[in-house]
Design an enzyme around this catalytic site. Sequence first.
Site, mmCIF file in Angstrom:
data_model
loop_
_atom_site.group_PDB
_atom_site.id
_atom_site.type_symbol
_atom_site.label_atom_id
_atom_site.label_comp_id
_atom_site.label_asym_id
_atom_site.label_seq_id
_atom_site.Cartn_x
_atom_site.Cartn_y
_atom_site.Cartn_z
ATOM 1 N N SER A 307 0.891 -1.379 0.030
ATOM 2 C CA SER A 307 0.161 0.005 -0.099
ATOM 3 C C SER A 307 0.761 1.197 0.176
ATOM 4 O O SER A 307 1.465 1.498 -1.027
ATOM 5 C CB SER A 307 -0.837 0.049 1.241
ATOM 6 O OG SER A 307 -1.944 1.034 1.026
ATOM 7 N N ASP A 318 10.664 4.980 -9.903
ATOM 8 C CA ASP A 318 10.220 5.457 -11.189
ATOM 9 C C ASP A 318 11.191 6.817 -11.430
ATOM 10 O O ASP A 318 11.425 7.084 -12.490
ATOM 11 C CB ASP A 318 8.899 5.738 -11.379
ATOM 12 C CG ASP A 318 8.006 4.587 -11.763
ATOM 13 O OD1 ASP A 318 8.521 3.519 -11.731
ATOM 14 O OD2 ASP A 318 6.937 4.935 -12.028
ATOM 15 N N LYS A 332 -0.414 -4.070 -3.545
ATOM 16 C CA LYS A 332 -1.843 -3.698 -3.226
ATOM 17 C C LYS A 332 -1.738 -2.299 -3.906
ATOM 18 O O LYS A 332 -1.142 -1.090 -3.311
ATOM 19 C CB LYS A 332 -1.971 -3.171 -1.700
ATOM 20 C CG LYS A 332 -3.335 -2.822 -1.262
ATOM 21 C CD LYS A 332 -3.467 -2.850 0.034
ATOM 22 C CE LYS A 332 -4.879 -2.267 0.458
ATOM 23 N NZ LYS A 332 -5.007 -0.689 0.278
#
Length: 402
Positions: A307, A318, A332
């Site tokens: 999460s 990224d 999740k």
Amino acid sequence: MQEKRRPQKWLWVISLILVTNAMTFVLTAMGVWHLPKRYVISASSRRTAHDAQKFATLESAIQDRYYQNITLNKVSTSAYRAMFKAVGDRYSEYYSKSQMKEMNQSISGTYVGIGIAVTEDSARNAIIATVFKNSPAANADLKIGDKILSVNGHSMAGKGTAAVVSKIKGKSGTKVMVGIERNGKKKDLTLVRRAITTPTVSSRVISRNNRKIGYIAIAEFTEKTSREFNTQLKALRTQQIDGLVIDLRWNGGGIVDSAVKVADNIVGRGEVVYTVDKNGHREDYRATSQEHFDQPVALLVNGYSASASEILAGALQDTKKASLVGSKTFGKGIVQEVVPLLDGSGYKLTIAQYFTPKGRNIHKKGLAPDYVVKQSKAYQNVVIVPERQDLQLQKALEVVAR
């Protein structure tokens, strides 16, 4: 005489109609009013009105005609729970007043309990993710990775973390019996509840190759986590660290905004995460800090990093602000909203999917580390591992110290 009285009579009738309409508007605009055997319902659609009337009829029938006395609130609560269960989403659920109170306490980081943080496996069994120092749990020798089987004799198998937390919490000074399973062996432990203030962030400096590497572990993301992280990071920087390791292993997540604020310290300006709901509405969460951490960073992750932990890890991966080290994360990639109701109860509902800055949705997939490292067999399911035996930590230090 009669002809003269007629206008007054019609004026009285018209006034009565206007007052009645006004009262009806006020009552219906304010929602559902429970009157003796009567319901005034505000509905945005014919179906909603029909369903509400049907629920009220069934509730009234049980209260009036069932052959034994019954607590109507218990019946209603079961119906609310069943409504969310029918959605088929393990993360959406109804909370009673007591559960909402516990939810708010866990978000704030202060509660009465035994001093553990829990996550859950794919079968919704509660697994201990953190044992806080000097807590009743630590004193009773509970360990990270222990599966909670029962609380006070009630089976907790497959009931999820909310149910387990609700059972474990209580009044300070009272006893609670927790049944656990560890390495295939079961045992029951009796603990005494007390007030717990949970630190969510801890840090230290580790020397490696004549370099000072800052180490910060985040246990969960609560309302105070970003403040604690800021404080710890500033303290480490005063010691002139040459790099940073952030440990998100066993961190089951928490508040999205908290994870975004932590990312703010590392990313500086830029996208952290964005969500998309079923109508295609996109909401962006961006880092806005004027400063960023410009030294090497590694993030430690494992299968229990979920999460909000994955939001932070995905953003730093990224944007190439950090390398991920460890094993694949939980996966999740959806967001829940917790909504309080007027009577003190509430609900949690999955409202959107989230995506990393590069548009990756990791739900049921997880994040793949840049450096895959398995712990030795003896420490694969152990949270607290001696530093020299922690193969994942050693690799992260190597990556940062290059």
